[in-house]
Design a protein around this motif. Structure first.
Motif, PDB file in Angstrom:
ATOM      1  N   LEU A  26       0.535  -1.264   0.115  1.00  0.00           N
ATOM      2  CA  LEU A  26       0.051   0.017  -0.125  1.00  0.00           C
ATOM      3  C   LEU A  26       0.979   1.137  -0.014  1.00  0.00           C
ATOM      4  O   LEU A  26       0.466   2.586  -0.725  1.00  0.00           O
ATOM      5  N   VAL A  46      -7.927   4.555  -0.169  1.00  0.00           N
ATOM      6  CA  VAL A  46      -7.198   5.012   0.823  1.00  0.00           C
ATOM      7  C   VAL A  46      -6.385   6.140   1.530  1.00  0.00           C
ATOM      8  O   VAL A  46      -5.933   5.229   1.914  1.00  0.00           O
ATOM      9  N   LYS A  47      -7.534   6.511   2.379  1.00  0.00           N
ATOM     10  CA  LYS A  47      -6.718   6.949   3.619  1.00  0.00           C
ATOM     11  C   LYS A  47      -7.343   6.329   4.940  1.00  0.00           C
ATOM     12  O   LYS A  47      -6.235   6.852   5.495  1.00  0.00           O
ATOM     13  N   ARG A  64       0.843   3.903  -2.702  1.00  0.00           N
ATOM     14  CA  ARG A  64       0.429   5.825  -2.073  1.00  0.00           C
ATOM     15  C   ARG A  64       1.387   6.263  -2.992  1.00  0.00           C
ATOM     16  O   ARG A  64       1.195   8.147  -3.217  1.00  0.00           O
ATOM     17  N   TRP A  88       1.624   7.308  -6.294  1.00  0.00           N
ATOM     18  CA  TRP A  88       0.502   8.112  -6.758  1.00  0.00           C
ATOM     19  C   TRP A  88       0.594   9.208  -6.733  1.00  0.00           C
ATOM     20  O   TRP A  88       0.389  10.769  -6.873  1.00  0.00           O
ATOM     21  N   SER A  89       1.180   9.609  -5.240  1.00  0.00           N
ATOM     22  CA  SER A  89       2.108  10.999  -4.656  1.00  0.00           C
ATOM     23  C   SER A  89       2.610  11.424  -5.802  1.00  0.00           C
ATOM     24  O   SER A  89       2.942  12.662  -6.496  1.00  0.00           O
ATOM     25  N   ILE A 148       4.896  10.729   1.126  1.00  0.00           N
ATOM     26  CA  ILE A 148       3.376  10.569  -0.025  1.00  0.00           C
ATOM     27  C   ILE A 148       2.479  12.285   0.833  1.00  0.00           C
ATOM     28  O   ILE A 148       2.169  12.493  -0.184  1.00  0.00           O
ATOM     29  N   LYS A 149       3.209  12.619   1.457  1.00  0.00           N
ATOM     30  CA  LYS A 149       2.247  14.226   2.078  1.00  0.00           C
ATOM     31  C   LYS A 149       3.242  14.954   1.786  1.00  0.00           C
ATOM     32  O   LYS A 149       2.589  16.327   1.365  1.00  0.00           O
ATOM     33  N   LEU A 207      -4.999   9.690  -4.268  1.00  0.00           N
ATOM     34  CA  LEU A 207      -4.745   9.323  -3.063  1.00  0.00           C
ATOM     35  C   LEU A 207      -5.692  10.278  -2.096  1.00  0.00           C
ATOM     36  O   LEU A 207      -5.588  10.060  -1.220  1.00  0.00           O
TER      37      LEU A 207
END
Length: 126
Positions: free
Chosen positions: A20, A40-41, A24, A27-28, A89-90, A35
Motif C-alpha cells: 500500500l 486510500v486514506k 500511494r 500516486w504521490s 506521500i504528503k 490519493l
C-alpha cells in the motif's frame, strides 16, 4: 491466539503495508487524484494498526526476549520509516523529494525485514 498465528498475521500486515505504501508513493509522485479517495486514506492506517498491535502482542509473548537489540532496532527503524514515508506521500514539497523519500523508505523497510529474519541489528549484513 497463539504465537505463530500472530506472527503470520504480523507478516501479512507487513506485506500489505509496504504494498500500500508503494502504491500511494507512486500516486504521490505522479500527482494522482487516487490519493484523495476515502479508502486510500483509511485502509493503510487499519493495516498498520494491525501490524503494530501484532508486534506489541508478539513482544509481550516473548517477555524479556522481546527486548533484544534486534527488536529495539526494528522499533527505531519503524519510526524512521514513518517519518520518511510521510515525506514521500504528503510532506515532500517537490516530486523529486517525494520520490527520493519513497526510495529511502522502501530501503528502510527492506532493512527492517532483514533485521526480523536474521534477528540481528545488522540486518542483511549480519
Amino acid at each position: 491466539m497463539n504465537y505463530l498465528a500472530i506472527k503470520h498475521l504480523h507478516m501479512t500486515a507487513a506485506g500489505l503495508s509496504i504494498l500500500l505504501f508503494i502504491i500511494r508513493a507512486y500516486w504521490s509522485v505522479t500527482g494522482s487524484a487516487m490519493l484523495q479517495r476515502r479508502a486510500v486514506k483509511i485502509v493503510p492506517h487499519v493495516v498498520d494498526t494491525v501490524l503494530l498491535a501484532c508486534a506489541v502482542a508478539l513482544s509481550i509473548m516473548l517477555g524479556a526476549a522481546g527486548m533484544q537489540p534486534w527488536v529495539l532496532t526494528k522499533i527505531v527503524l519503524l519510526i524512521a520509516y514513518i517519518g520518511v514515508g510521510t515525506i514521500a506521500i504528503k510532506r515532500g514539497k517537490t516530486v523529486r523529494s517525494r520520490g527520493i523519500a519513497a526510495i529511502i523508505a522502501i530501503a528502510i523497510f527492506a532493512y527492517i525485514v532483514g533485521v526480523a529474519i536474521n534477528h540481528h541489528p545488522a540486518s542483511w549484513f549480519a
